[in-house]
Motif scaffolding. Structure first.
Motif, PDB file in Angstrom:
ATOM      1  N   GLN A 154       0.866  -1.186   0.000  1.00 41.63           N
ATOM      2  CA  GLN A 154       0.000   0.000   0.000  1.00 41.63           C
ATOM      3  C   GLN A 154       0.901   1.234   0.000  1.00 41.63           C
ATOM      4  N   VAL A 155       0.881   1.981  -1.088  1.00 45.36           N
ATOM      5  CA  VAL A 155       1.697   3.189  -1.150  1.00 45.36           C
ATOM      6  C   VAL A 155       0.835   4.376  -1.553  1.00 45.36           C
ATOM      7  N   MET A 156       1.395   5.569  -1.370  1.00 48.40           N
ATOM      8  CA  MET A 156       0.624   6.785  -1.627  1.00 48.40           C
ATOM      9  C   MET A 156      -0.016   6.781  -3.018  1.00 48.40           C
ATOM     10  N   ASN A 157       0.680   6.156  -3.978  1.00 44.41           N
ATOM     11  CA  ASN A 157       0.211   6.227  -5.360  1.00 44.41           C
ATOM     12  C   ASN A 157      -0.873   5.226  -5.735  1.00 44.41           C
ATOM     13  N   ASN A 158      -1.154   4.273  -4.851  1.00 43.65           N
ATOM     14  CA  ASN A 158      -2.176   3.302  -5.272  1.00 43.65           C
ATOM     15  C   ASN A 158      -3.368   3.248  -4.318  1.00 43.65           C
ATOM     16  N   TYR A 159      -3.720   4.384  -3.743  1.00 41.40           N
ATOM     17  CA  TYR A 159      -4.891   4.440  -2.856  1.00 41.40           C
ATOM     18  C   TYR A 159      -6.128   3.947  -3.609  1.00 41.40           C
TER      19      TYR A 159
ATOM     20  N   HIS B  45     -19.373  12.911  -4.703  1.00 41.11           N
ATOM     21  CA  HIS B  45     -18.618  12.165  -3.704  1.00 41.11           C
ATOM     22  C   HIS B  45     -17.231  12.780  -3.564  1.00 41.11           C
ATOM     23  N   LEU B  46     -16.759  12.855  -2.337  1.00 45.53           N
ATOM     24  CA  LEU B  46     -15.381  13.297  -2.099  1.00 45.53           C
ATOM     25  C   LEU B  46     -14.682  12.261  -1.250  1.00 45.53           C
ATOM     26  N   GLU B  47     -13.506  11.882  -1.672  1.00 43.98           N
ATOM     27  CA  GLU B  47     -12.700  10.981  -0.857  1.00 43.98           C
ATOM     28  C   GLU B  47     -11.385  11.683  -0.531  1.00 43.98           C
ATOM     29  N   ILE B  48     -10.947  11.555   0.714  1.00 40.13           N
ATOM     30  CA  ILE B  48      -9.773  12.291   1.184  1.00 40.13           C
ATOM     31  C   ILE B  48      -8.674  11.304   1.523  1.00 40.13           C
ATOM     32  N   GLN B  49      -7.549  11.460   0.857  1.00 41.16           N
ATOM     33  CA  GLN B  49      -6.402  10.587   1.130  1.00 41.16           C
ATOM     34  C   GLN B  49      -5.363  11.377   1.922  1.00 41.16           C
ATOM     35  N   LEU B  50      -5.021  10.834   3.095  1.00 38.85           N
ATOM     36  CA  LEU B  50      -4.065  11.522   3.958  1.00 38.85           C
ATOM     37  C   LEU B  50      -2.850  10.616   4.207  1.00 38.85           C
ATOM     38  N   GLY B  51      -1.898  11.135   4.942  1.00 38.01           N
ATOM     39  CA  GLY B  51      -0.708  10.348   5.274  1.00 38.01           C
ATOM     40  C   GLY B  51       0.590  11.021   4.864  1.00 38.01           C
ATOM     41  N   TYR B  52       0.494  12.070   4.043  1.00 38.52           N
ATOM     42  CA  TYR B  52       1.708  12.727   3.542  1.00 38.52           C
ATOM     43  C   TYR B  52       2.560  13.316   4.676  1.00 38.52           C
ATOM     44  N   GLN B  53       1.915  13.682   5.777  1.00 37.65           N
ATOM     45  CA  GLN B  53       2.634  14.305   6.888  1.00 37.65           C
ATOM     46  C   GLN B  53       3.121  13.290   7.918  1.00 37.65           C
ATOM     47  N   HIS B  54       2.973  12.016   7.628  1.00 41.39           N
ATOM     48  CA  HIS B  54       3.301  11.004   8.644  1.00 41.39           C
ATOM     49  C   HIS B  54       4.787  11.015   9.016  1.00 41.39           C
ATOM     50  N   ARG B  55       5.053  11.302  10.274  1.00 43.17           N
ATOM     51  CA  ARG B  55       6.436  11.334  10.741  1.00 43.17           C
ATOM     52  C   ARG B  55       6.625  10.464  11.967  1.00 43.17           C
ATOM     53  N   ALA B  56       5.719   9.532  12.179  1.00 43.05           N
ATOM     54  CA  ALA B  56       5.854   8.486  13.208  1.00 43.05           C
ATOM     55  C   ALA B  56       5.930   9.048  14.623  1.00 43.05           C
ATOM     56  N   ILE B  57       5.065   9.993  14.930  1.00 46.94           N
ATOM     57  CA  ILE B  57       5.097  10.622  16.254  1.00 46.94           C
ATOM     58  C   ILE B  57       4.822   9.627  17.375  1.00 46.94           C
TER      59      ILE B  57
ATOM     60  N   VAL C  61      10.063  26.977  -1.014  1.00 48.79           N
ATOM     61  CA  VAL C  61      10.286  27.080   0.425  1.00 48.79           C
ATOM     62  C   VAL C  61       9.781  25.776   1.028  1.00 48.79           C
ATOM     63  N   ILE C  62      10.679  25.031   1.636  1.00 50.04           N
ATOM     64  CA  ILE C  62      10.300  23.714   2.169  1.00 50.04           C
ATOM     65  C   ILE C  62      10.170  23.797   3.680  1.00 50.04           C
ATOM     66  N   THR C  63       9.041  23.311   4.180  1.00 49.00           N
ATOM     67  CA  THR C  63       8.852  23.202   5.618  1.00 49.00           C
ATOM     68  C   THR C  63       8.678  21.728   5.971  1.00 49.00           C
ATOM     69  N   GLY C  64       9.031  21.376   7.186  1.00 52.17           N
ATOM     70  CA  GLY C  64       8.853  19.997   7.633  1.00 52.17           C
ATOM     71  C   GLY C  64      10.089  19.155   7.345  1.00 52.17           C
ATOM     72  N   PRO C  65      10.193  18.007   8.043  1.00 50.89           N
ATOM     73  CA  PRO C  65      11.408  17.189   7.990  1.00 50.89           C
ATOM     74  C   PRO C  65      11.530  16.321   6.730  1.00 50.89           C
ATOM     75  N   ILE C  66      10.577  16.397   5.826  1.00 51.79           N
ATOM     76  CA  ILE C  66      10.472  15.613   4.585  1.00 51.79           C
ATOM     77  C   ILE C  66      10.210  14.130   4.889  1.00 51.79           C
ATOM     78  N   THR C  67       8.977  13.803   4.832  1.00 52.95           N
ATOM     79  CA  THR C  67       8.550  12.440   5.136  1.00 52.95           C
ATOM     80  C   THR C  67       8.704  11.559   3.902  1.00 52.95           C
ATOM     81  N   GLN C  68       8.782  10.263   4.137  1.00 52.74           N
ATOM     82  CA  GLN C  68       8.766   9.293   3.029  1.00 52.74           C
ATOM     83  C   GLN C  68       7.558   9.530   2.140  1.00 52.74           C
ATOM     84  N   ASN C  69       6.416   9.749   2.793  1.00 48.84           N
ATOM     85  CA  ASN C  69       5.172   9.835   2.041  1.00 48.84           C
ATOM     86  C   ASN C  69       5.071  11.107   1.203  1.00 48.84           C
ATOM     87  N   MET C  70       5.916  12.083   1.487  1.00 46.31           N
ATOM     88  CA  MET C  70       5.849  13.344   0.754  1.00 46.31           C
ATOM     89  C   MET C  70       7.052  13.510  -0.166  1.00 46.31           C
ATOM     90  N   ALA C  71       8.013  12.588  -0.085  1.00 51.58           N
ATOM     91  CA  ALA C  71       9.274  12.762  -0.814  1.00 51.58           C
ATOM     92  C   ALA C  71       9.054  12.880  -2.320  1.00 51.58           C
TER      93      ALA C  71
END
Lengths: 512, 260
Positions: free
Chosen positions: A130-135, A174-186, B183-193
């Motif tokens: 499962q990767v960002m490109n195949n949601y 219909h709107l579908e929202i794909q998230l996860g781009y900000q995932h930094r494993a907090i 202008v780049i903000t954030g630590p650059i995640t895998q998912n955004m690379a």
């Protein structure tokens, strides 16, 4: 006769021993859950997996708003790649995101789940294919339909997320929202970086617009696990900071809503008012968002008379001007024409998806942690939530205005209760943060805070030496993204930015 | 007619909100800007705060050649400006309200003990096309790559009625095709690379890169995260580093102006 099917937490935050959380058979778990969900005002604040050697422990925390309590119960399943449980979502839709999260993290199947899709693509997800490109976007066949994809990089300076619309002409079906781009494993970092200072900085980096909210949820959780309480004055200060954050964001959003309907006058006036509030926070602690202000055990920035004076002065100034400009905004036909009836979420829909905070209150759902599970100085305040019922953009905008007024009143009330600074020094009452706290072993703490967006829930679990082995941080956005998806149905696609801004949900808060 | 008067009244009350001179503006009250480390900090003290620092921004110089080296240094590219080192060693470390902490040279973000000097842009190292092409009009595209949205909010504030960066011809634009840089903000995640790389490719050359915020510069509090992919930064050269958690609009605007 006490019910042995759950343990009740009546404080917020509240700590229980892991061994005191009842373990039920899954069928009994579901039966009991049905019973709880049948009550008025109950909703799930956390449902997650605690991995143990050889088995998964599923822990569920249900908020019983009317009783001002939390009910905690669990079930256990052996670790098995083919593990499949009958989905709870099929009956209680608000569980959709919790089951999706468990499916994504551990590969657990939930039979009958209508929408078992990725939540945030964590780096350690069970299915790396499962990767960002195949949601797996939902699609509809039809010669008259078209799809519109937006993001992850958007036109403005905002966070990344992908929106996929299915439209019939201008109308969104219909709107579908794909998230996860900000995932930094907090959540993982909370476990890996065991220092309380490091964790405090992490907590305030969950969502930059909710620095105080998340930092407070974390600090309260740690203090509860350590078995310490903070002074009344510190509790009061924390709530003042929280309400300043709420005021700043609500005014900023009032500006942004004006931007999205091209009402520049409303935008610039409100932006300047927000600046006054966040500059007040900077004056207090040196950071416009309040980073560093909330810490477990004490504070580096006790409220001094000079700051109190500035807070009062600036609140007065901002209140007068905000009321003046919002009176104008909410009387202009060109504004009302865009706000009223746009992006409606019904009470039924809000209830179904487990909406929290603003998204719930603007749709007629009585849901506010300050009232249902009072924390910190709210224990003595008897807060009554602001309620609106129409569920449209107008309601979400008006709710902001009313909450700004209410928060200002709360701050003024609380400022009266703060003991004179000199006296606090004499009483030796001002203490620095404590980064050496010893946490209770084999325990779980649940800490709820009503941030400006709604219910923030932090859960921490410790091992037998008092180290955190699991940390769950939930931003209200996790529930409310679905509200946005519902709000734009059958709307003009050109109203999407307005609907989006009316919720102003957090991407990083969802992606963690 | 009455409605017009209402707006005029509001505007009169609103007054002039803009900061007249962004170059010499001083922030009132406390602000956590450029730190100063006293020359008489001892090695033991430095080691204590190095251990305390949540992001490992403080380095202690031990070893034989210490006589010609500062005892310790603090890297603003890593610092999350929590100020805990100052609370631990009051008098030895102090965060001043100097908000001008951006530089085009990564090493200039490192503040050494006993050496009080401002952080600045090295004009000799600014690429020539930046000044010849962008000095009077600079269009930037922002990409958020895993940050907490605080830096984004401050970048938005750069263009608001208070800071009004547009007065210098600097603006954020919607499309990378219209931009002179990122202008780049954030630590650059895998998912955004990947999205970041696509966005970079879409900006016409010559283009500049600005890293905004400590998490963009070093990963900040997320530097140890397994969910990052910072390879992009190995492929490009950075034109400006703007430290902060988040960077204040005055830091951002003055940094860019110094570069131009």
């Amino acid at each position: 006769m006490t019910d042995k099917r759950y343990i009740e937490i009546v404080t917020n935050p509240g700590t229980v021993k892991l061994e005191d959380i009842p373990v039920l058979e899954y069928t009994d778990f579901v039966t009991f859950l049905d019973l709880v969900m049948g009550e008025e005002g109950t909703h799930c604040v956390a449902y997650f997996v605690l991995p143990q050697p050889g088995y998964y422990r599923f822990i569920c925390c249900m908020a019983a708003d009317e009783n001002h309590a939390l009910l905690v119960f669990s079930h256990i399943q052996h670790i098995d790649p083919a593990l499949s449980l009958p989905s709870i979502t099929a009956k209680h839709f608000q569980f959709h995101v919790f089951e999706r999260e468990m499916h994504e993290n551990f590969g657990i199947d939930f039979a009958g789940h209508p929408w078992l899709k990725p939540v945030r693509y964590p780096f350690d997800r069970a299915d790396q294919s499962q990767v960002m490109n195949n949601y797996p976007f939902y699609s509809i066949d039809g010669e008259q339909l078209h799809e519109v994809g937006v993001g992850p990089v958007h036109a403005g300076i905002i966070e990344p997320g992908h929106f996929r619309f299915i439209c019939h002409g201008e109308q969104v079906l219909h709107l579908e929202i794909q998230l996860g781009y900000q995932h930094r494993a907090i959540e993982r970092l909370f476990v890996e970086r065991s220092g309380i200072l490091q964790q405090s900085v992490l907590a305030e980096s969950i969502a930059g617009d909710t620095v105080i909210g998340h930092a407070l949820a974390y600090a309260a959780a740690i203090e509860s696990l350590a078995g310490i309480t903070v002074s009344k004055n510190l509790s009061v200060e924390r709530i003042i900071a929280l309400e300043l954050e709420r005021i700043a964001v609500h005014i900023g959003d009032t500006a942004a809503l004006c931007t999205d309907i091209a009402y520049q006058f409303g935008q610039v006036v409100n932006e300047a008012l927000r600046t006054i509030i966040i500059n007040t926070t900077q004056l207090w602690c040196g950071n416009r968002f309040g980073k560093g202000l909330i810490r477990p055990g004490g504070s580096n920035y006790p409220l001094k008379p000079l700051v109190i004076g500035e807070v009062l002065k600036n609140l007065k100034e901002v209140e007068e001007r905000y009321l003046q400009v919002t009176a104008r905004i909410f009387s202009l036909p060109s504004v009302l024409g865009r706000f009223e009836g746009t992006g409606k979420v019904t009470t039924m829909q809000a209830s179904l998806i487990g909406a929290v905070g603003m998204a719930a209150k603007s749709s007629g759902m009585y849901r506010d942690i300050r009232w249902s599970h009072p924390f910190s100085a709210y224990g003595d305040l008897l807060y009554e939530p602001v309620m609106l019922h129409k569920g449209d953009v107008w309601s979400r905008a008006m709710l902001r205005k009313k909450e700004v007024e209410k928060s200002m009143a709360v701050i003024r009330e609380l400022l009266k209760e703060i003991t004179n600074y000199e006296l606090r020094i004499t009483n030796d009452e001002i203490v620095s943060p404590n980064y050496d706290l010893q946490l209770a072993p084999s325990s779980m703490v649940v800490s709820l805070v009503e941030g400006w967006r709604g219910e923030i829930c932090h859960v921490a679990i410790t091992d037998d030496e008092g180290r955190i082995v699991l940390y769950k941080a939930k931003d209200p956005s996790l529930h409310n993204w679905m509200a946005l998806a519902l709000a734009v149905r059958n709307q003009e696609i050109s109203d999407f930015p307005l609907c989006n801004k009316s919720f102003n949900l957090s991407y990083c808060g969802n992606d963690l | 007619m009455a409605m017009i008067f209402e707006e005029i009244n509001i505007l009169r009350r609103h007054g002039k909100q803009f900061v007249p001179d962004l170059r010499s503006a001083v922030l009132p009250g406390i602000f956590r800007g450029r730190p100063v480390i006293s020359g008489d900090i001892t090695q033991a003290e430095a080691e204590t705060v190095a251990l305390l620092c949540p992001v490992g921004a403080i380095a202690v110089n031990s070893g034989k050649n210490r006589s010609d080296q500062a005892v310790c240094s603090l890297d603003l590219g890593k610092c999350v400006f929590c100020r805990e080192c100052e609370f631990s060693l009051p008098g030895k470390i102090q965060f001043t309200n100097d908000h001008k902490i951006a530089s085009n040279v990564r090493e200039r973000l490192i503040v050494s003990s006993g050496l009080e000097q401002p952080v600045s842009v090295d004009p000799l190292l600014v690429r020539r096309e930046i000044r010849s092409l962008f000095k009077h009009a600079l269009k930037l595209r922002q990409v958020s790559a895993g940050g907490d949205n605080a830096a984004e909010m401050e970048l938005n504030a750069c263009g608001n009625v208070n800071f009004d960066m547009g007065r210098y011809g600097i603006e954020f634009v919607a499309s990378p095709r219209h931009a002179d840089g990122l202008v780049i903000t954030g630590p650059i995640t895998q998912n955004m690379a990947e999205a970041l790389q696509i966005c970079y490719n879409a900006v016409p050359s010559p283009k500049m890169i600005i890293l905004c915020g400590s998490d963009a510069i070093s990963g900040g509090i997320f530097s140890q995260s397994s969910a990052l992919n910072r390879e992009f930064l190995r492929r490009i050269s950075v034109d400006l580093y703007i430290p902060g958690n988040p960077p204040h609009p005055l830091t951002v605007i003055n940094g860019i102006l110094d570069l131009l």
